[in-house]
Each structure stands twice: as structure tokens, then as C-alpha cells.
Write a protein that holds these residues in place. Structure first.
Motif, short mmCIF file in Angstrom:
data_model
loop_
_atom_site.label_atom_id
_atom_site.label_comp_id
_atom_site.label_asym_id
_atom_site.label_seq_id
_atom_site.Cartn_x
_atom_site.Cartn_y
_atom_site.Cartn_z
N ASN A 37 104.10 -19.55 63.83
CA ASN A 37 105.43 -19.95 63.39
C ASN A 37 106.23 -18.67 63.18
O ASN A 37 105.85 -17.83 62.36
N TYR A 57 98.90 -20.56 62.00
CA TYR A 57 98.56 -21.89 61.47
C TYR A 57 97.52 -22.59 62.33
O TYR A 57 97.31 -22.26 63.49
N GLU A 59 96.33 -26.60 63.50
CA GLU A 59 97.06 -27.85 63.75
C GLU A 59 96.13 -28.95 64.23
O GLU A 59 95.16 -28.70 64.96
N GLU A 113 99.73 -26.98 53.43
CA GLU A 113 100.31 -27.79 54.50
C GLU A 113 101.78 -27.41 54.64
O GLU A 113 102.56 -27.54 53.69
N ILE A 114 102.17 -26.92 55.82
CA ILE A 114 103.53 -26.43 56.00
C ILE A 114 104.36 -27.31 56.93
O ILE A 114 105.56 -27.07 57.09
N HIS A 115 103.74 -28.32 57.55
CA HIS A 115 104.53 -29.22 58.39
C HIS A 115 103.79 -30.52 58.60
O HIS A 115 102.57 -30.54 58.81
N GLU A 117 104.67 -34.38 60.69
CA GLU A 117 105.64 -35.04 61.56
C GLU A 117 105.00 -36.25 62.21
O GLU A 117 103.82 -36.22 62.59
N ILE A 139 110.87 -35.99 60.36
CA ILE A 139 110.29 -34.88 59.61
C ILE A 139 110.69 -35.04 58.15
O ILE A 139 111.87 -35.31 57.85
N HIS A 141 111.50 -33.13 55.82
CA HIS A 141 112.62 -32.33 55.31
C HIS A 141 113.91 -33.17 55.26
O HIS A 141 114.81 -32.88 54.48
N HIS A 290 114.06 -20.85 65.50
CA HIS A 290 112.77 -21.06 64.84
C HIS A 290 111.78 -21.46 65.92
O HIS A 290 111.89 -22.55 66.49
N THR A 292 107.86 -22.10 67.42
CA THR A 292 106.45 -22.36 67.16
C THR A 292 105.72 -22.48 68.50
O THR A 292 106.24 -23.08 69.45
#
Length: 300
Positions: A37, A57, A59, A113-115, A117, A139, A141, A290, A292
Motif C-alpha cells: 500500500n 500487507y 490479503e 486490519e487496514i481494509h 471490502e 467500503i 469508510h 493511492h 495498492t
């Protein structure tokens, strides 16, 4: 014309088109490979420049079950224009494996845990306006995404097919130049992870991970909210403070001949989200990409 989640027996008979190879559970390739990321975020004033956040990260990405849907359309010359769709529901969960002081300070320490979806990949079989794939995402957010796209089937002539994913900030369309303070020369290797990959272009990590592995088959999926009728909706706080304005992603579904002459499935992707931060000493909003990237293997 409704939507149905199919049984395994029914799903085996459904034409998923270019999405067929996504089915199943994928996990980050065994170490030392991992996902990355990368984003440069602005400081509170123009003189403070930016901080390059680089977070490794792990996944888990799961595509199941198969769904079908139909959209009833108008009559044209006496024939009803009904649309047929089939697709895969998916879930993406990402955890940081970063144990540096900076990651811990920013709240991204290892194990966090950063994401998360969830969404659907659809194969639009007919009446698709030249876009045969649709990715619908939600998401936590506060973002909802509709990205439309196409697919390509075929093995490239060599393993250098990833293109570039630049992370350099840029002015919003019609904005003023950012000036020398935001030149490419500032994008040096983050000292947390020296020499792992070219951090000004995270796609270089995908090329490094693939190496000289022999591809025997590949399907490429390309989706973007920039395509006609695509887009991102954000809750007000996001829109006012870090507006997500565009998403472009490429997925490479690969079949690879291993060293033991046994084939295995691999999934690589690159994704860029344009985030627009409000003016904070720069007198104008700025787009901060951004990015990834990850390489995953299918779990049998």
C-alpha cells in the motif's frame, strides 16, 4: 427478472466469461512476497511537503458464490431487450504486516486490519455498451464504487507487461502547477523498506514477483470508474476531507508452469485511487494517487 445465488450444481453450468478464473479463495503469495500500500500524503503546510506511507500487507480475496440476474428492457421492433448478467460475489480482507515505528505510530502496526471490502464482479453478456465487466464495491469508510471495463485473453510476449503506476501528486484538472517542491526527484526509497522495489512505481514489485515464471495462459481484467456511467459516491465527511474521485484497477489471472512442471493459478493486481485532499497551504486541492499491488495464489 430477479437475482439468484446458485447452487454448486447450477453454478457449474453458468457462463462467467472472463471472470471464470477468479472463482475460489486467493491468499498473498508466500513470503517474502506480499502486497504493498503506497501513498504520499500532504503535510499541514506547503513547506512540510509530504510523507510517503509504504505499508506491506497480507490479503485474503474470495470470489464466491455465483449469482445471475436479468434486467427487463424496452421493446424494440417488437422484441423485448432483456439483459443477462452473471457474476461472483467477493470479499477482500487486508491486514498490515508492517512492524516499523512509523506504521505503529500511524495505527497500521502488524496484525491490524487496514481494509475490508465486499462487492460483485459482473459479466454483462449482452446490451453492454462495449463494457463487458462491472465491479460494484462497498467500503466501510463510506464509499460505493461502480467501475466498468473489458477483458483481454492471451499470453504476452514477455513478462514485462504491467505498465506504470506513478504515485506523484498532481493538480486537479485546470489547477495551477505544483511547482518544484513536488517534483519526481523527491520520491526517494522509503528507508523503512530499502531496495524492495521502486517506490515511485509500485508496479515494479509485480514484475519482480513474477520474475521469469512461464505463463501458459492469462486473462486480463481492466476496470475504471472513469469509463462512461462509472463513478464513486462518498459520504459527506469523505467528500469534504479526502475525496475519492476515481478508481482504475487491472487484474491478471495467470496460469503458470512451475519448476516441477505442475501448473498453478496466480492473481496479480494493481489499483490506483485518486484522492483529492483539500487545500492545506497549497491554495488549491491536489490529487494524491493511492496505489495498492499484490500477488496472490489460489488455495486448492
Amino acid at each position: 427478472m430477479g437475482t439468484r445465488i446458485l447452487s454448486k450444481e447450477e453454478a457449474a453450468k453458468v457462463d462467467l466469461g472472463p471472470l471464470a478464473g477468479l472463482q475460489g479463495k486467493w491468499v498473498s503469495k508466500p513470503k517474502p512476497a506480499m502486497g504493498w500500500n503506497v501513498i504520499a500524503v500532504p503535510g499541514p503546510t506547503s513547506t512540510q511537503g509530504f510523507t510517503l506511507e509504504v505499508i506491506p500487507y497480507e490479503e485474503t480475496l474470495t470470489f464466491t458464490p455465483v449469482v445471475t440476474a436479468g434486467n427487463r428492457g424496452p421493446f424494440v421492433d417488437g422484441v423485448q431487450q432483456d439483459q443477462s448478467l452473471a457474476g461472483l460475489m467477493y470479499e477482500q480482507v487486508i491486514h498490515s504486516v508492517c512492524d516499523t515505528d512509523l506504521c505503529k505510530k500511524m495505527g497500521f502496526g502488524a496484525g491490524t486490519e487496514i481494509h475490508a471490502e465486499r462487492g460483485i464482479f459482473l459479466h454483462v453478456k449482452n446490451l453492454n455498451s462495449n463494457f463487458e465487466i462491472a465491479r460494484l464495491s462497498t467500503i466501510p469508510h463510506g464509499n460505493s464504487v461502480l467501475a466498468l471495463g473489458t477483458s483481454v485473453v492471451g499470453v504476452p510476449p514477455d513478462n514485462d507487461f504491467f505498465g506504470k503506476a506513478p504515485i506523484a501528486p498532481r493538480p486537479v484538472p485546470g489547477g495551477k502547477p505544483l511547482g518544484m517542491g513536488y517534483g519526481e526527484f523527491q520520491y526517494e526509497q522509503n528507508p523503512q523498506f530499502p531496495g524492495v522495489f521502486d517506490q515511485s512505481d509500485p508496479n515494479t514489485f509485480l514484475r519482480k514477483t513474477l520474475g521469469n515464471d512461464k505463463l501458459t495462459a492469462m486473462t486480463t481484467l481492466i476496470v475504471s470508474t472513469k469509463n462512461k456511467d462509472g463513478g464513486i459516491l462518498n459520504i459527506p465527511f469523505i467528500e469534504n476531507n479526502v475525496d475519492a474521485t476515481a478508481l482504475t484497477a487491472v487484474f491478471w489471472i495467470e496460469t503458470i508452469m512451475g519448476a516441477n512442471q505442475k501448473k498453478f493459478d496466480q492473481l496479480q493486481y494493481t489499483q490506483t485511487i485518486d484522492l483529492v485532499f483539500p487545500p492545506t497551504g497549497f491554495n488549491q486541492p491536489i490529487i494524491w494517487p493511492h496505489v495498492t499491488v499484490n500477488t496472490l495464489r489460489k488455495v486448492k
